[in-house]
Enzyme design. Structure first.
Site, PDB file in Angstrom:
ATOM      1  N   LYS A 113     -18.697  82.323  47.983  1.00  0.00           N
ATOM      2  CA  LYS A 113     -19.169  81.031  48.479  1.00  0.00           C
ATOM      3  C   LYS A 113     -18.602  79.871  47.656  1.00  0.00           C
ATOM      4  O   LYS A 113     -18.466  78.761  48.161  1.00  0.00           O
ATOM      5  CB  LYS A 113     -20.696  80.977  48.453  1.00  0.00           C
ATOM      6  CG  LYS A 113     -21.410  82.095  49.209  1.00  0.00           C
ATOM      7  CD  LYS A 113     -21.180  82.027  50.703  1.00  0.00           C
ATOM      8  CE  LYS A 113     -22.201  82.819  51.509  1.00  0.00           C
ATOM      9  NZ  LYS A 113     -22.129  84.278  51.357  1.00  0.00           N
TER      10      LYS A 113
HETATM   11  C1  LIG Z   1     -22.263  85.331  52.296  1.00  0.00           C
HETATM   12  C2  LIG Z   1     -21.780  86.660  51.873  1.00  0.00           C
HETATM   13  C3  LIG Z   1     -21.240  87.565  52.787  1.00  0.00           C
HETATM   14  C4  LIG Z   1     -21.191  87.270  54.279  1.00  0.00           C
HETATM   15  O1  LIG Z   1     -20.285  86.230  54.564  1.00  0.00           O
HETATM   16  P1  LIG Z   1     -20.370  85.502  55.998  1.00  0.00           P
HETATM   17  O2  LIG Z   1     -19.415  84.370  55.881  1.00  0.00           O
HETATM   18  O3  LIG Z   1     -21.785  85.031  56.111  1.00  0.00           O
HETATM   19  O4  LIG Z   1     -20.008  86.488  57.022  1.00  0.00           O
HETATM   20  C5  LIG Z   1     -20.744  88.763  52.317  1.00  0.00           C
HETATM   21  N1  LIG Z   1     -20.809  89.065  51.005  1.00  0.00           N
HETATM   22  C6  LIG Z   1     -21.340  88.231  50.093  1.00  0.00           C
HETATM   23  C7  LIG Z   1     -21.396  88.658  48.669  1.00  0.00           C
HETATM   24  C8  LIG Z   1     -21.834  86.996  50.487  1.00  0.00           C
HETATM   25  O5  LIG Z   1     -22.354  86.168  49.581  1.00  0.00           O
END
Ligand SMILES: *Cc1c(COP(=O)(O)O)cnc(C)c1O
Length: 494
Positions: A113
């Protein structure tokens, strides 16, 4: 580049407006009216650049309103050595002759993120200037664990912004929770919700569409915006690393220019894999897009049958950031796969809200299956994959393990030998409990002690900021019923 709403394509906004608003007022998601192309020559040029320059170049194609010098400054701030602990920012780890792991967790909160949320506050600040907005943006976030922390880290003490994060009380790991409740900054707030992630996300959506609440907040000098992946400013920075990884394979002479590469992405809200799809739409030679889910396999079924049906049991798994039954960003894909049919998208979203189910047309299903493969992974398989790769010398987290396993399944099922990258979305140190158990160790009682325990067992160094959680003051204790989230917002913006 203009942006339209997936539910009304006559509604057009500039990039700055789309980023400022987050979500369109009609409930739709802002999507670029067309995709700029990326030529082979441009890919070659990008190969000679460091990550931050690649990012400024790619994003610039969607953001003509922003000056190139400005974007260069933003990416320098976002991906600098004080924020990312790896000089390549998003490095590839080679697994074997035709498999790589793309590590996206070298940022300040140890999850992918950060790749977008180190950029978004800067894009938003610039957008506020461009649109002449004088009110303070209140960023509302529903998090399955990682977005909340990454968003607060990005927005802490950013002028003209406040940020309030809602997380499911029992739906995040202890480390994730500690990361959030110890967050510093005068403009941040955190609140647990009695419910799961979908409850928190629905609550935030409800608040967004509450016109009376909006007016009340406007009188107090605030407007609501979003740092969830419904905001275009979250998706765009993610397009970059798919292109960058391709460049890195070219630079390492692992592939030839134009040769397809498959990408396998552990998926929850469908934001990350959508960014990969957009890179493909720009012309990046992406082969198959492999959508990896945990036991919450609503997307696997959707890709296989063309029927999206959220009426099923919700499972809490060891990969909590993927415990989602309503993948918001799928709406952007539906819009694109229907050839920009906003009426159809509205219909599907209406059915989803009313009955929890919709079925796409045979034509769309065919296009979907040409591009995507869907697979899922059980808890036992997730643990076994972590253990297997650890024995092989590489420590991964639970989400990454889901991707690694589904990629293996895909290859077995199809015999496809195309070079492939699976995406690593979090540091294993965010999920010490599950990772330790998976490699046959008994986690110690205290969740913070587990970081040191795992370092001792594996010899892999923990990210410095996670190790530093020990001894940090807990600042937030708020809990709310899911029906009462509005009140928490009003309290926060008194
Ligand atoms: C948010 C997240 C995901 C999923 O990503 P999306 O963009 O919501 O599909 C997968 N793995 C981790 C560690 C995340 O923080």
């Amino acid at each position: 580049m203009e942006y339209l709403s997936t539910r009304d394509k006559t509604l057009r906004k500039s990039a700055a407006q789309a980023i400022t608003m987050g979500l369109s007022r009609d409930g739709g998601l802002f999507t670029p009216v067309s995709f700029p192309s990326l030529s082979a020559l441009e890919v070659e040029t990008l190969c000679g650049m460091p990550y931050r320059k690649r990012a400024a170049y790619v994003m610039g194609k969607f953001l003509e309103q922003f000056r190139p010098e400005e974007l260069n400054l933003f990416t320098k701030n976002a991906y600098g050595p004080d924020r990312f602990d790896h000089p390549e920012v998003a490095p590839l780890h080679k697994m074997d002759k035709r498999t790589w792991c793309l590590e996206l967790w070298h940022g300040p909160t140890s999850a992918f993120k950060d790749m977008a949320l180190q950029m978004l506050p800067q894009l938003l600040s610039a957008s506020l200037r461009l649109t002449g907005e004088k009110k303070t943006a209140c960023i509302l976030v529903a998090t399955s664990g990682d977005t909340g922390k990454a968003a607060m880290e990005g927005f802490a003490n950013v002028d003209q912004t406040k940020i309030l994060v809602f997380y499911p009380e029992n739906g995040v790991s202890e480390i994730q929770k500690l990361q959030m409740v110890t967050q510093e900054g005068g403009n941040v707030g955190v609140c647990a919700v009695k419910g799961n992630f979908d409850d928190a996300q629905n609550g935030v959506k409800r608040i967004f569409s509450d016109e009376a609440l909006r007016e009340q907040l406007a009188e107090r000098g605030y407007f609501l915006s979003s740092a969830n992946s419904i905001n275009w400013g979250r998706i765009l920075p993610q397009v970059v690393y798919y292109i960058s990884a391709y460049c890195d394979l070219l630079n390492a002479h692992e592939i030839k220019l134009g040769e397809p590469v498959n990408y396998c992405v552990p998926t929850g809200n469908f934001g990350n894999i959508l960014a990969c799809y957009y890179a493909k739409r720009m012309g990046l030679p992406v082969g198959k897009l492999i959508c990896a889910s945990n036991r919450n396999d609503v997307l696997t079924d959707f890709i296989r049958t063309g029927i999206y049906d959220r009426n099923r049991e919700f499972h809490t798994t060891m990969s909590p950031s993927m415990d989602i039954l309503i993948s918001s960003n799928l709406e952007r894909l539906l819009f694109d796969m229907s050839g920009g049919n906003d009426e159809l998208v509205r219909e599907y979203m209406g059915q989803l809200a009313d009955t929890g189910r919709y079925e796409i047309t045979p034509g769309m299903k065919k296009r979907l299956q040409e591009v995507f493969y869907g697979g899922f992974c059980s808890e036992e398989e997730t643990a076994a994959t972590i253990d297997m790769l650890y024995k092989y010398g590489y420590l991964i987290d639970t989400h990454t393990a889901v991707a690694a396993k589904v990629l293996t399944d895909y290859r077995h099922e199809t015999g496809d030998k195309t070079p492939a990258i699976f995406v690593s979305t979090a540091s294993p140190y965010k999920f010490c409990d599950s990772v330790l158990s998976s490699i046959g160790e008994k986690p110690v009682e205290n969740s913070l002690e587990r970081i040191a325990q795992m370092e001792g067992v594996t010899g892999v160094a923990a990210p410095a900021r996670l190790a530093a959680l020990k001894g940090k003051e807990i600042r937030f204790h708020n809990v709310t019923e899911k029906e009462l989230m509005e009140e928490k917002v009003l309290e926060f913006l008194k």
